[in-house]
Design a protein around this motif. Structure first.
Motif, PDB file in Angstrom:
ATOM      1  N   ALA A 115       0.826  -1.214   0.000  1.00  0.00           N
ATOM      2  CA  ALA A 115       0.000   0.000   0.000  1.00  0.00           C
ATOM      3  C   ALA A 115       0.857   1.260   0.000  1.00  0.00           C
ATOM      4  N   ARG A 116       2.055   1.152   0.560  1.00  0.00           N
ATOM      5  CA  ARG A 116       2.933   2.322   0.654  1.00  0.00           C
ATOM      6  C   ARG A 116       3.914   2.417  -0.519  1.00  0.00           C
ATOM      7  N   TYR A 117       3.911   1.433  -1.402  1.00  0.00           N
ATOM      8  CA  TYR A 117       4.876   1.408  -2.496  1.00  0.00           C
ATOM      9  C   TYR A 117       4.571   2.510  -3.508  1.00  0.00           C
ATOM     10  N   ALA A 118       5.504   3.423  -3.687  1.00  0.00           N
ATOM     11  CA  ALA A 118       5.295   4.577  -4.560  1.00  0.00           C
ATOM     12  C   ALA A 118       5.408   4.234  -6.035  1.00  0.00           C
ATOM     13  N   GLY A 119       6.008   3.078  -6.354  1.00  0.00           N
ATOM     14  CA  GLY A 119       6.240   2.723  -7.745  1.00  0.00           C
ATOM     15  C   GLY A 119       4.986   2.458  -8.548  1.00  0.00           C
ATOM     16  N   PHE A 120       3.869   2.123  -7.891  1.00  0.00           N
ATOM     17  CA  PHE A 120       2.636   1.860  -8.632  1.00  0.00           C
ATOM     18  C   PHE A 120       2.163   3.112  -9.368  1.00  0.00           C
ATOM     19  N   HIS A 126      -3.223   2.884  -9.514  1.00  0.00           N
ATOM     20  CA  HIS A 126      -3.676   3.623  -8.340  1.00  0.00           C
ATOM     21  C   HIS A 126      -4.328   2.658  -7.358  1.00  0.00           C
ATOM     22  N   ILE A 127      -3.773   2.566  -6.157  1.00  0.00           N
ATOM     23  CA  ILE A 127      -4.411   1.751  -5.123  1.00  0.00           C
ATOM     24  C   ILE A 127      -5.650   2.508  -4.670  1.00  0.00           C
ATOM     25  N   ALA A 128      -6.809   2.050  -5.133  1.00  0.00           N
ATOM     26  CA  ALA A 128      -8.050   2.780  -4.907  1.00  0.00           C
ATOM     27  C   ALA A 128      -8.785   2.324  -3.648  1.00  0.00           C
ATOM     28  N   ALA A 129      -8.465   1.133  -3.138  1.00  0.00           N
ATOM     29  CA  ALA A 129      -9.173   0.625  -1.964  1.00  0.00           C
ATOM     30  C   ALA A 129      -8.344  -0.422  -1.251  1.00  0.00           C
ATOM     31  N   LEU A 130      -8.463  -0.435   0.075  1.00  0.00           N
ATOM     32  CA  LEU A 130      -7.788  -1.411   0.931  1.00  0.00           C
ATOM     33  C   LEU A 130      -8.855  -2.182   1.700  1.00  0.00           C
ATOM     34  N   GLU A 140      -8.374   1.766   9.948  1.00  0.00           N
ATOM     35  CA  GLU A 140      -6.951   2.085  10.060  1.00  0.00           C
ATOM     36  C   GLU A 140      -6.492   2.820   8.804  1.00  0.00           C
ATOM     37  N   LEU A 141      -5.707   3.875   8.994  1.00  0.00           N
ATOM     38  CA  LEU A 141      -5.196   4.634   7.862  1.00  0.00           C
ATOM     39  C   LEU A 141      -3.842   4.079   7.431  1.00  0.00           C
ATOM     40  N   VAL A 142      -3.744   3.708   6.178  1.00  0.00           N
ATOM     41  CA  VAL A 142      -2.494   3.225   5.605  1.00  0.00           C
ATOM     42  C   VAL A 142      -2.187   4.088   4.391  1.00  0.00           C
ATOM     43  N   ASN A 143      -1.117   4.828   4.473  1.00  0.00           N
ATOM     44  CA  ASN A 143      -0.745   5.749   3.391  1.00  0.00           C
ATOM     45  C   ASN A 143      -1.893   6.711   3.072  1.00  0.00           C
ATOM     46  N   GLY A 144      -2.585   7.137   4.128  1.00  0.00           N
ATOM     47  CA  GLY A 144      -3.667   8.108   3.976  1.00  0.00           C
ATOM     48  C   GLY A 144      -5.001   7.532   3.554  1.00  0.00           C
ATOM     49  N   MET A 145      -5.112   6.197   3.434  1.00  0.00           N
ATOM     50  CA  MET A 145      -6.358   5.565   3.000  1.00  0.00           C
ATOM     51  C   MET A 145      -6.892   4.657   4.100  1.00  0.00           C
ATOM     52  N   ALA A 146      -8.186   4.740   4.353  1.00  0.00           N
ATOM     53  CA  ALA A 146      -8.804   3.936   5.391  1.00  0.00           C
ATOM     54  C   ALA A 146      -9.063   2.516   4.897  1.00  0.00           C
ATOM     55  N   VAL A 147      -8.777   1.534   5.747  1.00  0.00           N
ATOM     56  CA  VAL A 147      -9.035   0.135   5.434  1.00  0.00           C
ATOM     57  C   VAL A 147     -10.535  -0.135   5.532  1.00  0.00           C
TER      58      VAL A 147
END
Length: 237
Positions: A115-120, A126-130, A140-147
């Motif tokens: 989720a934190r990998y910037a290479g995507f 785009h990681i749109a959902a966790l 829980e917020l992971v890289n600014g996105m709520a699970v």
């Protein structure tokens, strides 16, 4: 990295007017060529020979030229390939001209790292959902996105237009997750769980099993050590 497909035709599906049917081996190498080309562009190169690009991508030049000929790219004698143009051609064939939304399921240690990998983002994803099945992780917020909880997959996939799912769960949960993703409309899955998934026709699966890759490397280490020890054994006989 290994791949499993519900339909194994030996060529990439989806060919049609203006879109080439590519051998699977060629498709697998195109991202390597693209990575090498981006590195060349970043270093200020405008053109590259087939030999230079093959070396940068780790393949032989004849194989590279054949792969690129499927795209209608043959380079210019004495000049080579136009780096920018070839990047555009490969990105177009790989569908990277548009940003693709991805759902990531399983927010353990590996999931956090992915989720934190910037290479995507730099490569069109785009990681749109966790998602996670553990309600203690929900919110829980992971890289600014709520699970989100797994029960939200269908609604979120539809809302975000997600067609690619990444599974980073334990093996015993992966098939259920795959079933939920497919039912929600996901048609491509990247599976990090150490198991084989059963998916319907039309769904593509890429499997990444780090333990298997290490075991393959262990074979090569064992082989090298055996070959190194062999002459000494012969002399001692």
């Amino acid at each position: 990295m290994s791949q499993q497909r519900a339909q194994s035709s030996g060529v990439a599906s989806g060919g049609g007017p203006g879109f080439p049917d590519l051998p699977e081996a060629t498709v697998a190498r195109l991202p390597e060529y693209l990575r090498a080309l981006h590195n060349l562009a970043d270093a200020g190169h405008d053109t590259v020979s087939s030999e230079g690009l093959a070396t940068a991508a780790g393949v032989n030049s004849a194989k590279l030229r054949k792969d690129l000929s499927h795209l209608g790219s043959y380079g210019t004698r004495g000049v080579g390939y136009d780096v920018t143009l070839l990047i555009e051609q490969i990105e177009q064939v790989l569908g990277l001209h548009e940003t693709r939304a991805v759902a990531l399921v399983g927010i353990g240690n590996l999931g956090h790292a992915l989720a934190r990998y910037a290479g995507f983002a730099s490569r069109g994803f785009h990681i749109a959902a966790l998602f996670d099945a553990d309600r203690d992780r929900v919110g829980e917020l992971v890289n600014g996105m709520a699970v989100r909880h797994m029960s939200d997959i269908a609604a979120v996939v539809a809302d975000e237009g997600i067609s690619i799912g990444v599974i980073a769960t334990p093996a015993d949960a992966a098939q259920v997750v795959a079933d939920d993703l497919v039912a929600a409309g996901v048609t491509s899955i990247l599976n990090f769980a150490p198991c084989v998934l059963a998916v319907p026709d039309g769904v593509d699966v890429r499997k990444v099993d780090l333990a298997i890759e290490l075991q393959i490397l262990s074979f090569h280490e064992h082989r090298k050590s055996t070959l190194t020890a062999l002459p000494a054994k012969v002399v001692g006989q």
